[in-house]
Design an enzyme around this catalytic site. Structure first.
Site, PDB file in Angstrom:
ATOM      1  N   CYS A  83      15.871  14.469  39.549  1.00  0.00           N
ATOM      2  CA  CYS A  83      16.636  13.814  40.626  1.00  0.00           C
ATOM      3  C   CYS A  83      17.854  13.108  40.032  1.00  0.00           C
ATOM      4  CB  CYS A  83      15.764  12.820  41.380  1.00  0.00           C
ATOM      5  SG  CYS A  83      16.675  11.922  42.643  1.00  0.00           S
ATOM      6  N   CYS A 100       8.971   8.255  47.216  1.00  0.00           N
ATOM      7  CA  CYS A 100       8.637   7.512  48.428  1.00  0.00           C
ATOM      8  C   CYS A 100       8.013   8.406  49.487  1.00  0.00           C
ATOM      9  CB  CYS A 100       9.885   6.842  48.984  1.00  0.00           C
ATOM     10  SG  CYS A 100      11.098   7.998  49.636  1.00  0.00           S
TER      11      CYS A 100
END
Ligand SMILES: Nc1ncnc2c1ncn2[C@@H]1O[C@H](COP(=O)(O)OP(=O)(O)OP(=O)(O)O)[C@@H](O)[C@H]1O
Length: 387
Positions: free
Chosen positions: A94, A193
């Site tokens: 990421c 998340c």
């Protein structure tokens, strides 16, 4: 800015200096289409907090939606790896692909920001000020995030600023309190998340990967002890939770070609340990200058980590003719999983990372493998007449 305390304080520290600041909040996950909610990724709350902090600091902010890029460049490739039975690190990719990739790519075209603009984050890391930028560990060793940044290119690092890298976490919180930033007491963010509650990772992946059942096999007896629903449902080193066994059984290998999970009794069986690893796909931050001595037969002395939350391991590093790197640990380590990222440091200087292909216990250190195997086998079959 993420809506957390670290990036809020990073912005505050820069606001005290002579920068022309502009904040960006990035949205990278869109669950609305699937469940109608964003449960787990409370991006609206994060975005509100970013706006609130920016009002306090008097800087402009905007939101950029990179959920499509995140899906295509991080999540989808990770799914394919989980499906194939290895254990990817989406958090490392990421940073390379999204924060320091898609987001940076968008900036010069979408705003009147010059190419040479700095790009600041709230990562715990530092940068050297020499003629070539070096990625250095943070002062707060417990929070150091250079493992997550180890895949950055030198060009991305050149543009990066890590304003909080010289502070400890308690100091960062103190700065946030002192300046009344709403994020001062924000709890730590917990990995991905969108997975939601801790421990539900398997259920989460089940939504995306069709089941592929196969046997769970006892490495010592070659007997089938149970069935798994897909290789991604187990990670090397974890308790396989097989009921009716005299001892807890731990996953020591996966046979990807035959879709088998192998388990051994106890947390300390020698098959759970590795003395060396082979890693491929090396991305050195200084791409033209891999570590000195790495191509020599004797190799070079460095330090390695293959998980964020582990101490670094003194090791000898050698590069093979095909570019893969063999990292031999001074002391054996447990739970090495193919697919994980392994990063290397020369003291505080993070050099880059590769992807683990295999871990080896060869030659086995500290224990005689044959004896141990026989002992374990005997003890195990005695305790377990009908495994
Ligand atoms: N959604 C986002 N939008 C913009 N930047 C982000 C976002 N998520 C993370 N970042 C940047 O990456 C840094 C490290 O992110 P990480 O997810 O590790 O959060 P963290 O260490 O808990 O930091 P923070 O307290 O700022 O959330 C953040 O400090 C921030 O600068």
């Amino acid at each position: 800015m993420s809506g957390g305390v670290d990036s809020s304080v990073a912005a505050k520290l820069l606001a005290e200096q002579d920068y022309n600041l502009s904040a960006i909040f990035m949205r990278n996950w869109d669950t609305r289409d699937e469940s109608g909610t964003d449960k787990g990724c409370e991006w609206e709350k994060d975005w509100q907090d970013v706006q609130q902090v920016c009002r306090t600091l008097d800087i402009p902010c905007r939101m950029i939606d990179l959920s499509r890029e995140y899906w295509n460049r991080v999540f989808e490739p990770s799914l394919r790896l989980w499906e194939s039975g290895v254990t990817p690190n989406p958090d490392v990719w990421c940073n390379k692909e999204i924060k320091f990739g898609a987001l940076l790519d968008r900036l010069p075209h979408s705003e009147s920001i010059p190419e040479e603009a700095w790009f600041a984050t709230g990562h715990y890391a530092r940068k050297s000020t020499g003629p070539r930028a070096k990625l250095l560990r943070a002062v707060d060793r417990h929070k150091d995030q250079t493992y997550y940044l180890s895949s950055l290119s030198e060009a991305s690092l050149d543009r990066a600023l890590f304003p909080i890298g010289g502070f400890t976490k308690p100091e960062v919180r103190e700065i946030a309190r002192k300046h009344n930033l709403v994020t001062a007491e924000r709890p730590e963010s917990m990995g991905l998340c969108f997975v939601g509650e801790k421990g539900k990772f398997r259920d989460f992946l089940d939504q995306y990967i069709p089941p592929k059942p196969g046997p769970i096999v006892d490495l010592l007896t070659d007997k089938t002890l149970g069935e798994h629903h897909g290789l991604w449902t187990y990670t090397i080193g974890e308790n396989a939770r097989i009921s009716g066994m005299p001892m807890k059984m731990f996953v020591s290998r996966k046979d990807i070609a035959n879709n088998r999970v192998y388990v051994v009794p106890g947390t300390d069986h020698i098959d759970l340990w590795a003395t060396s690893i082979r890693a491929t796909g090396w991305s050195w931050i200084w791409a033209d200058s891999p570590p000195i001595g790495i191509s020599q037969p004797a190799g070079t002395r460095l330090r390695a980590k293959f998980r964020h939350k582990m101490g670094d391991i003194p090791c000898t590093v050698r590069r093979r003719a095909d570019g893969d790197v063999i990292i031999t640990f001074d002391d054996p380590r447990k739970a090495v999983s193919p697919g994980q990222v392994v990063a290397l440091w020369d003291a505080d200087w993070c050099l880059g990372c590769g992807t683990i292909v295999e871990g080896k216990n060869d030659p086995p250190q500290s224990l005689d493998y044959t004896q141990d195997y026989q002992k374990a086998n005997i003890a195990y079959t005695q305790e377990s007449p009908n495994p």
